[in-house]
Scaffold this motif. Structure first.
Motif, PDB file in Angstrom:
ATOM      1  N   TYR A   1      -4.975  71.856  22.919  1.00  0.00           N
ATOM      2  CA  TYR A   1      -4.079  70.799  22.505  1.00  0.00           C
ATOM      3  C   TYR A   1      -2.836  71.419  21.910  1.00  0.00           C
ATOM      4  CZ  TYR A   1      -1.926  67.010  20.154  1.00  0.00           C
ATOM      5  OH  TYR A   1      -1.008  66.102  19.747  1.00  0.00           O
TER       6      TYR A   1
ATOM      7  N   VAL B   1      -7.108  57.424  35.439  1.00  0.00           N
ATOM      8  CA  VAL B   1      -7.689  56.592  34.395  1.00  0.00           C
ATOM      9  C   VAL B   1      -6.676  56.315  33.294  1.00  0.00           C
ATOM     10  CG1 VAL B   1      -9.376  56.636  32.548  1.00  0.00           C
ATOM     11  CG2 VAL B   1     -10.055  57.267  34.826  1.00  0.00           C
ATOM     12  N   SER B   2      -5.799  57.280  33.042  1.00  0.00           N
ATOM     13  CA  SER B   2      -4.791  57.073  32.007  1.00  0.00           C
ATOM     14  C   SER B   2      -3.626  56.253  32.500  1.00  0.00           C
ATOM     15  CB  SER B   2      -4.273  58.424  31.502  1.00  0.00           C
ATOM     16  OG  SER B   2      -5.345  59.243  31.128  1.00  0.00           O
ATOM     17  N   GLY B   3      -3.640  55.886  33.771  1.00  0.00           N
ATOM     18  CA  GLY B   3      -2.608  54.996  34.276  1.00  0.00           C
ATOM     19  C   GLY B   3      -1.361  55.680  34.779  1.00  0.00           C
ATOM     20  N   TYR B   4      -1.418  56.985  35.031  1.00  0.00           N
ATOM     21  CA  TYR B   4      -0.202  57.699  35.446  1.00  0.00           C
ATOM     22  C   TYR B   4      -0.157  57.983  36.934  1.00  0.00           C
ATOM     23  CZ  TYR B   4       0.765  58.502  30.542  1.00  0.00           C
ATOM     24  OH  TYR B   4       1.035  58.330  29.215  1.00  0.00           O
TER      25      TYR B   4
ATOM     26  N   LEU C   1       0.685  56.291  39.601  1.00  0.00           N
ATOM     27  CA  LEU C   1       1.852  55.876  40.375  1.00  0.00           C
ATOM     28  C   LEU C   1       3.056  55.740  39.468  1.00  0.00           C
ATOM     29  CD1 LEU C   1      -0.117  53.170  42.286  1.00  0.00           C
ATOM     30  CD2 LEU C   1       0.595  55.352  43.205  1.00  0.00           C
ATOM     31  N   ALA C   2       3.101  56.571  38.410  1.00  0.00           N
ATOM     32  CA  ALA C   2       4.084  56.321  37.370  1.00  0.00           C
ATOM     33  C   ALA C   2       5.452  56.914  37.659  1.00  0.00           C
ATOM     34  CB  ALA C   2       3.566  56.861  36.037  1.00  0.00           C
TER      35      ALA C   2
ATOM     36  N   GLY D   1      -5.133  52.562  31.064  1.00  0.00           N
ATOM     37  CA  GLY D   1      -4.708  53.661  30.206  1.00  0.00           C
ATOM     38  C   GLY D   1      -3.272  53.401  29.771  1.00  0.00           C
ATOM     39  N   THR D   2      -2.828  54.148  28.763  1.00  0.00           N
ATOM     40  CA  THR D   2      -1.481  53.891  28.255  1.00  0.00           C
ATOM     41  C   THR D   2      -0.417  54.217  29.286  1.00  0.00           C
ATOM     42  OG1 THR D   2      -1.688  56.037  27.245  1.00  0.00           O
ATOM     43  CG2 THR D   2      -1.881  54.140  25.808  1.00  0.00           C
ATOM     44  N   GLY D   3      -0.770  55.032  30.273  1.00  0.00           N
ATOM     45  CA  GLY D   3       0.221  55.379  31.282  1.00  0.00           C
ATOM     46  C   GLY D   3       0.655  54.204  32.119  1.00  0.00           C
ATOM     47  N   ILE D   4      -0.094  53.109  32.030  1.00  0.00           N
ATOM     48  CA  ILE D   4       0.266  51.955  32.849  1.00  0.00           C
ATOM     49  C   ILE D   4       1.671  51.500  32.536  1.00  0.00           C
ATOM     50  CG2 ILE D   4      -0.657  50.236  31.225  1.00  0.00           C
ATOM     51  CD1 ILE D   4      -0.972  49.983  34.987  1.00  0.00           C
TER      52      ILE D   4
ATOM     53  N   ALA E   1       4.146  53.393  31.764  1.00  0.00           N
ATOM     54  CA  ALA E   1       5.063  54.241  32.530  1.00  0.00           C
ATOM     55  C   ALA E   1       5.088  53.796  33.982  1.00  0.00           C
ATOM     56  CB  ALA E   1       4.636  55.703  32.430  1.00  0.00           C
ATOM     57  N   GLN E   2       3.923  53.386  34.476  1.00  0.00           N
ATOM     58  CA  GLN E   2       3.838  52.973  35.863  1.00  0.00           C
ATOM     59  C   GLN E   2       4.651  51.715  36.111  1.00  0.00           C
ATOM     60  OE1 GLN E   2      -0.172  53.966  37.105  1.00  0.00           O
ATOM     61  NE2 GLN E   2      -0.118  52.267  38.517  1.00  0.00           N
TER      62      GLN E   2
ATOM     63  N   ILE F   1      -4.503  63.887  19.739  1.00  0.00           N
ATOM     64  CA  ILE F   1      -5.165  64.133  21.025  1.00  0.00           C
ATOM     65  C   ILE F   1      -4.978  62.961  21.964  1.00  0.00           C
ATOM     66  CG2 ILE F   1      -7.343  64.641  22.150  1.00  0.00           C
ATOM     67  CD1 ILE F   1      -6.526  66.823  20.394  1.00  0.00           C
ATOM     68  N   LEU F   2      -5.228  61.782  21.454  1.00  0.00           N
ATOM     69  CA  LEU F   2      -5.157  60.626  22.319  1.00  0.00           C
ATOM     70  C   LEU F   2      -3.838  59.897  22.176  1.00  0.00           C
ATOM     71  CD1 LEU F   2      -8.821  59.364  22.125  1.00  0.00           C
ATOM     72  CD2 LEU F   2      -7.745  60.908  23.726  1.00  0.00           C
ATOM     73  N   GLN F   3      -2.874  60.591  21.546  1.00  0.00           N
ATOM     74  CA  GLN F   3      -1.502  60.086  21.581  1.00  0.00           C
ATOM     75  C   GLN F   3      -1.337  58.707  20.994  1.00  0.00           C
ATOM     76  OE1 GLN F   3       1.427  61.771  23.175  1.00  0.00           O
ATOM     77  NE2 GLN F   3      -0.037  63.131  22.208  1.00  0.00           N
TER      78      GLN F   3
ATOM     79  N   PRO G   1     -12.427  59.778  30.210  1.00  0.00           N
ATOM     80  CA  PRO G   1     -11.902  61.018  29.631  1.00  0.00           C
ATOM     81  C   PRO G   1     -11.780  60.958  28.114  1.00  0.00           C
ATOM     82  CG  PRO G   1     -10.340  60.075  31.207  1.00  0.00           C
ATOM     83  CD  PRO G   1     -11.491  59.159  31.143  1.00  0.00           C
ATOM     84  N   LEU G   2     -11.538  59.753  27.558  1.00  0.00           N
ATOM     85  CA  LEU G   2     -11.369  59.658  26.112  1.00  0.00           C
ATOM     86  C   LEU G   2     -12.664  59.998  25.394  1.00  0.00           C
ATOM     87  CD1 LEU G   2      -9.223  56.415  25.764  1.00  0.00           C
ATOM     88  CD2 LEU G   2      -8.472  58.760  26.035  1.00  0.00           C
TER      89      LEU G   2
END
Lengths: 386, 316, 637
Positions: B75, B270-273, B275-276, C333-336, C338-339, C390-392, C483-484
């Protein structure tokens, strides 16, 4: 030969039983059962969960359940699905199979055809940039990460260009209109499959019957005949009143078809190239060329036919797995078919559904293998079965 | 008249002769291999990945501190927002959990290599042996093996894996063996057997039998070498498929390994990235390209070796 | 200057226009189709199956709204308010050895076919469940371990009889919120099922035994197989069509009783709702002062379309405008964000989840049975660092099994070990704590200030009696599944190893976790899982921790004080007294630590802001907790 086929059919039955037993053991060996889903809900008491298990028949010992399933299967009763309780397995399979058959049989045939044609060319133009280029492109497509690739295609053709739909096998906004309220998707699927089968059969018969025709005029006639066939099919659909729906489904099929074909054609292409090269090296090919036959004739009527053998075997053996193997394509394109159903059945321990569906595929696979063996003997007279 | 005057006495030890012949064979084959640009490209890619695999432990021992660069629990707290784009500190950026992407990529290369090669080896050994025996002996042996092949073909790979991962502590090496065995006993055997049948009926086999060759001798010295070309082709295809299968299974979350290219893609998804957009390509492209390139490389090398091993495929 | 006559005419005209304008322009905009993407197809349309073997989130999205209930929980605040009932139920009183309660119902609520919803319908539904002893979720609605039967005193009054005194969970959150089916529709259709039930020979069979359940099964199968086509329902939308594998469609129910209902929630906690000319109801305080939330109930769409998509494709469909909202109960996920950021027409809403992730200890494991060790582990696990760094910040640290948003029941003052400590302070505290409990090491853990500071791992941990501690196993979900939590497992292993505790993390698949924990396998020393809680009443404080609460208490945990307190809590019928118990229970759990609470991750919903709008978006469990807020969503201007 007849004796051989009869013996093989008996073996098919025995193999099937062995397979189903093995399958049951594997599926049942998974710890827990389908009611695991209820474990995560603290509102569901153990007794309530046990009730569901009793409903599904899971309270009885494995041996008893196995024997009962086998006995029922003999009469064609594949049991009741756990996930879709109390619908029967046959019901569930029949609902989903047409969607998968339609897409993946077409896709496999297309993939194989492209592979066959390109493979022939690769062998003939061996050592040229054409061969190297095509090999590399083919391999790259073969190894691209399919889920991501599928999504990228959806983005490009669905989101950006907006010429193809974003997944699913039909457009709800079209189908929900009141004039179509009595038509189900499977009706159209069956229709399309029947149309495809009919056209395919007639085409095959035509091609085989006229395989020795060489003259240009006769070949043009043959092509015209096939074109007429196509037009008749289109007109029949247009007159049926649900032609729009069929068109919608075909529209939805385009992208998964393209993706699946791109990702798999290299397999048969490279296999074809290899067998073709081996055949081209044979003495009889040199003899044919020495005789003065044209390159095309040598290639297509002498070499290709023999090179076709392993590749055709490859196709026939893999065809039944069209029913179960398209999991990635089905999930990426939201095509709710047998592949996804099987995956869910296995993951959720819906034993009757998994066993029923896999048995159907298993029978088809066994018969396909038999067909492939017979075909081999038929096409290569040197191989004989006693 | 004796032969003594006509033939020079052999003074070199036998092993030395064999070694020289083998070396000559190797250089001759290498020349043949070199002719094919495809093979060279494939070999180049494999060497590149091999270097990558070796680089990881070296980097971890020297330049990279464990706390930051460990592929699983590393990390980087000097960067506020993860996933971070590529920078000097992290050439391929960081993933959503703050771990260095390059480190993950290199760390996984080792196991992916082992997975591919082991699966390929197992499958080839099994398929060739079984296919040759089935074709040669025919009869009941053939029937049994072919029916086993049928059953194995019909078994749902996913189901078997799900059960195994639940019952055992499943590492990539287990996946390699399971995959190799299933493929070896399954479809590959059928194709090898068909090929072996074509060989069996050739006159030279008959001749060998007439000359008094034992069954195993014939299989080993006459049939197997002729089966090797097909075996090689399938070996490379199996390696490709094994690596690809692992990536897909990890992507769908069906395996329990800690780090692999498929896991990298799954974490992104899984983290949603997934297609980001271009800013997050570093989460997808490295792992995806690695899978694609390594699998392709195995295939291309197999193709080239095909021509080395199979005289009939060579240019005339 | 206008003449007097002209100005009067003008004024009247203006007034008339204003009147017309206010009547037409007010209220949320209506739309044609509200399209929701669902991630799997429905499996059944039979009510009895819906709460029985066919319980799935995707069935509920479409059908949950069909069935009226006597009481419901208000939006956002989750206060219990009457729905089909006219007013609050009478308090429970003892009568002839039973506990009874009477509920007056509204006399003008109807099903979608116009037939009235009467006490007979309520009694019919409940009694059927009790008679058949339907499995699955039914018992949480009508629990035969407490409920004896329901009786229709007259058309608008229903009387509830309990043979055992129920607590809040069984009565207020159970029977009073149970679904009501139409007797007129179902009675004729259940003849076969009833016959099967009567044919079942239950004499001599012990209730709950395998034979008993097996005997009941054919009756259930008959019941679940009934075709529910044409069933009258009473929700904002009713069933229209189901094209399997592709989509399902509901259409607006013209008979919906609550259409046009205005709900006002006041800052002082009061709840006021009314339908013009039909009813007016106020509770939980006076309807005065500042209004925190006001909205009108629809339906504002002609239809709701539920389109089946795979998860990744669903997001694409949202971006493409094919769907308005994605119902994703597993969350993004939080990246959504960004998507979706490139597309201005799509928005996300983040809300806290009613649930949490935790690491459970196995009390059969000699090391973890010791409270001091558990407290040391809790100290070493730096929740703030894990969540924020870690998990932002994607997750929120948790210290109690009750989410902070459930303000009535939450205890914000529980003990938090090592809260705010640095890594060095944590290590020192934990090591000292274990030393005080009698543990020792071959090599004690110590702090190395070099390179920014790190822990020199302890080695050779020994029990007070001198025996070495053997390797311990921590089961956690695999990186592929979550993953979390996998990350949490790996960090837990690290921090434990720093203390010299030989913990090894084994990442495994979900089914395996379930079997070792709730399935009773027990092959773990620690185990990381998560709970999603269904409703606001925290009876899980007991369901997860009481010594006899198998299978949900899977740790062999036995805390006498907690057991006694739980008995009081579960049997309590007064909310405020129950609250006191709940607060105490949370404190016990925070010090005795059968679980280490790790985090709770927020729920993210994604929807198209250019086509739909919600009157409120801040609620526990997000929009997906209310299945897409179908009754109040309206078209964007």
């Amino acid at each position: 030969m007849a004796k051989y086929v009869a013996r093989r059919l008996i073996q098919v039955a025995v193999t099937l039983v062995v397979f189903q037993t093995l399958l049951f053991v594997i599926l049942d060996a998974q710890p827990g059962d389908i009611t695991n889903l209820y474990l995560m809900n603290p509102k569901v008491t153990p007794e309530a969960r046990d009730m569901i298990r009793a409903n599904l028949g899971l309270d009885r010992p494995p041996l008893e359940r196995y024997v009962q399933w086998m006995r029922n299967a003999l009469t064609g009763n594949l049991g009741v699905s756990f996930m879709h309780w109390p619908r029967s397995v046959v019901d569930v399979v029949l609902e989903r199979a047409p969607r998968t058959i339609f897409l993946f049989v077409s896709a496999q045939l297309l993939s194989f055809t492209i592979g066959f044609v390109l493979g022939k060319q690769l062998a003939w133009r061996r050592g040229t940039p054409f061969e190297y280029g095509n090999t590399i492109i083919g391999v790259l497509f073969y190894t691209v990460f399919t889920p991501w690739f599928g999504l990228m295609m959806l983005i490009i053709f669905g989101l950006w260009l907006k010429i193809l739909p974003v997944g699913k096998f039909l457009d709800p906004m079209l189908w929900r209109q009141s004039q179509y309220s009595d038509v189900t998707a499977n009706t159209v699927f069956y229709g399309l499959i029947a149309t495809g089968l009919l056209i395919g059969l007639i085409t095959a018969v035509l091609l085989i019957a006229t395989r020795n025709v060489i003259g240009k005029k006769q070949r043009n006639l043959r092509a015209a005949g096939l074109a007429v066939l196509g037009v008749v099919a289109v007109v029949a659909w247009a007159l049926s009143g649900i032609g729009v729906l069929a068109l919608d489904m075909l529209h939805h099929m385009v992208l998964p078809l393209i993706v699946y074909t791109l990702v798999t054609y290299a397999g048969s292409m490279l296999l074809m190239r290899n067998t073709m090269l081996e055949t081209l090296g044979e003495d009889y090919v040199m003899a044919a060329k020495a005789k003065g036959l044209s390159d095309k004739v040598v290639r297509d009527r002498h070499a290709a036919r023999n090179a076709l053998l392993p590749v055709l075997t490859f196709l026939v053996i893999n065809l039944p797995f069209a029913l179960s193997g398209g999991i990635i394509t089905e999930s990426v394109f939201s095509w709710e078919g047998m592949g996804l159903t099987l995956l869910q059945a296995v993951q959720n321990e819906d034993i009757p559904l998994a066993m029923g569906a896999l048995s159907v595929i298993g029978i088809l696979a066994l018969i396909a293998h038999l067909v492939a063996d017979v075909m081999y003997a038929f096409l290569d007279p040197r191989i004989r079965y006693e | 008249m004796t032969t003594q005057g006509l033939i020079a006495p052999v003074t070199e030890p036998l092993w030395r002769i064999r070694l020289r012949l083998a070396w000559r064979g190797l250089t001759a084959n290498w020349r043949l291999f070199k002719e094919n640009p495809i093979g060279l490209i494939g070999l180049g890619i494999i060497l590149f990945f091999a270097l990558m695999a070796l680089a990881h432990p070296v980097l971890m021992a020297t330049v990279w501190e464990t706390r930051v660069y460990d592929p699983i629990i590393g990390y980087d707290d000097q960067i506020a927002v993860h996933p971070a784009p590529p920078s000097a500190r992290h050439p391929l950026g960081t993933d959503p959990l703050g771990r260095d992407v390059l480190s993950q990529l290199l760390y996984s290369t080792r196991s992916e290599f082992a997975l591919g090669l082991l699966a390929a080896l197992v499958s080839v050994v099994v398929a060739t042996a079984v296919g040759a025996m089935a074709a040669y002996f025919g009869g009941i042996i053939d029937t049994i093996f072919m029916r086993i092949a049928d059953v194995v073909l019909m078994l749902p790979f996913i189901a078997v894996l799900i059960v195994l991962t639940a019952l055992l502590r499943f590492e990539l090496i287990h996946l390699a063996i399971v995959y190799g065995v299933l493929v070896g006993f399954g479809g590959q055997t059928i194709v090898v057997k068909s090929q072996a049948l074509s060989i069996k009926i050739k006159p030279f086999i008959e001749a060998a039998r007439v000359a008094g060759g034992g069954h195993w001798h014939i299989i080993a010295t006459h049939m197997l070498p002729n089966l090797l070309p097909l075996a090689f082709l399938y070996m490379m295809l199996t390696a490709t498929n094994a690596i690809f299968a692992e990536a897909v299974l990890s992507y769908f979350g069906l395996l329990n390994i800690r780090m692999s290219w498929g896991i990298m893609l799954n974490t992104a998804r899984v983290s949603g990235y997934l297609l980001a957009g271009p800013d997050y390509f570093h989460l997808i492209i490295p792992a995806g390209a690695a899978i694609s390139l390594l699998c392709s490389a195995f295939y291309l090398v197999g193709r080239a070796m095909d021509e080395v091993v199979n005289p009939r495929l060579r240019k005339r | 200057m206008l003449s007097k006559k002209r100005s009067v005419v003008l004024a009247t005209l203006v007034a008339a226009v204003a009147l017309v304008a206010s009547a037409c322009g007010g209220g949320p905009a209506k739309g044609d189709v509200y399209t929701i993407a669902i991630l799997a197809d429905m499996t059944t349309t039979n009510l009895w199956n819906l709460l029985g073997a066919g319980s799935s989130a995707y069935n509920f999205v479409v059908q949950n709204q069909y069935y009226p209930t006597l009481f419901e929980q208000s939006d956002v605040r989750f206060d219990i308010v009457p729905s089909v009932a006219a007013d609050f139920a009478s308090p429970l009183t003892e009568e002839g050895g039973m506990w009874v309660c009477t509920v007056d119902m509204r006399n003008d609520v109807t099903f979608s076919d116009g037939s009235a919803i009467t006490a007979d319908d309520v009694a019919f539904t409940a009694n059927l469940v009790l008679d058949f002893k339907l499995g699955g979720n039914w018992q949480s609605a009508y629990d035969w371990d407490f409920l004896d039967h329901l009786e229709a005193v007259d058309a608008d009054t229903v009387k509830i009889y309990y043979h055992t005194k129920p607590g809040l969970a069984v009565h207020d959150y159970g029977t009073l919120q149970g679904p009501i089916a139409s007797e007129a529709f179902w009675e004729p259709k259940i003849a076969d099922a009833v016959a099967a039930l009567e044919a079942a020979d239950l004499s001599g069979l012990e209730p709950g035994s395998d034979e008993y359940l097996a005997a009941l099964s054919p009756a259930h199968e008959a019941l679940y197989a009934i075709d529910a086509a044409g069933e009258p329902t009473a929700g904002p939308f009713m069933f229209k069509e189901w094209e399997t594998g592709a989509y399902a469609e509901n259409e607006a129910n013209p008979e919906y009783y609550f259409e046009g209902r205005v709900v006002e929630q006041y800052a002082n906690g009061a709840h006021h709702e009314y339908v013009d000319g039909v009813y007016d109801f106020t509770a939980y305080g006076d309807a005065t002062g500042e209004i925190e939330l006001e909205y009108t109930t629809g339906p504002f769409f002609n239809s709701v379309l539920y389109s089946v998509y795979d998860q990744d494709a669903a997001v694409l469909a949202l971006l493409n405008g094919d769907v308005d909202y994605v119902y994703n109960p597993t969350g993004y996920g939080t990246g959504i964000q960004a998507q979706l950021s490139a597309n201005a027409d799509v928005g996300t809403v983040t809300n806290p989840q009613n649930g949490f992730r935790f690491a459970a200890f196995n009390f059969d494991s000699p090391l973890f049975a010791d409270q001091a060790v558990r407290q040391a582990m809790e100290c070493m696990f730096d929740k703030d660092f894990f969540s924020q760094s870690i998990l932002q910040g994607a997750v929120i640290p948790a210290y109690s099994p009750v989410p902070p948003e459930v303000t009535f029941w939450y205890n914000p003052d529980v003990t938090r070990f090592c809260h705010g400590f640095t890594a060095e302070e944590r290590m020192n505290w934990a090591a000292d704590h274990m030393k005080d409990a009698g543990y020792s090491w071959d090599v004690e853990p110590s702090w190395n200030p070099e390179r920014g500071g790190s822990v020199e791992w302890g080695e050779g941990l020994m029990y007070p009696d001198g025996e070495y501690v053997e390797e311990l196993v921590l089961l956690a979900p695999s990186a592929g599944y979550d993953p979390l939590r996998a990350s949490a497992g790996v960090f837990m292993e690290q921090w434990a190893n720093q203390l010299g505790i030989p913990l090894r993390a084994n990442l495994t698949n979900f089914n395996n976790l379930l079997n070792e924990s709730l399935g009773g396998g027990g092959n773990f020393d620690m185990l990381i899982m998560g709970w999603g809680l269904g409703d606001m009443f925290p009876d899980h404080l007991c369901a997860f921790f009481k010594s006899d609460a198998q299978p949900f208490q899977f740790m062999n945990y036995n805390n006498r004080q907690l057991d006694d307190l739980c008995d009081d809590f579960l049997g309590e019928t007064d909310r405020d007294v129950a609250r006191e118990y709940a607060l105490q229970l949370q404190e016990i759990l925070a010090t005795d630590l059968p679980y280490i609470y790790i985090f709770t991750n927020p729920i993210i919903d994604a929807y198209r802001v250019d086509t739909i709008e919600f009157p409120f978006t801040a609620l526990l469990d997000g929009i997906q907790g209310e299945y897409g807020l179908q009754s109040v969503v309206y078209a964007a201007e």
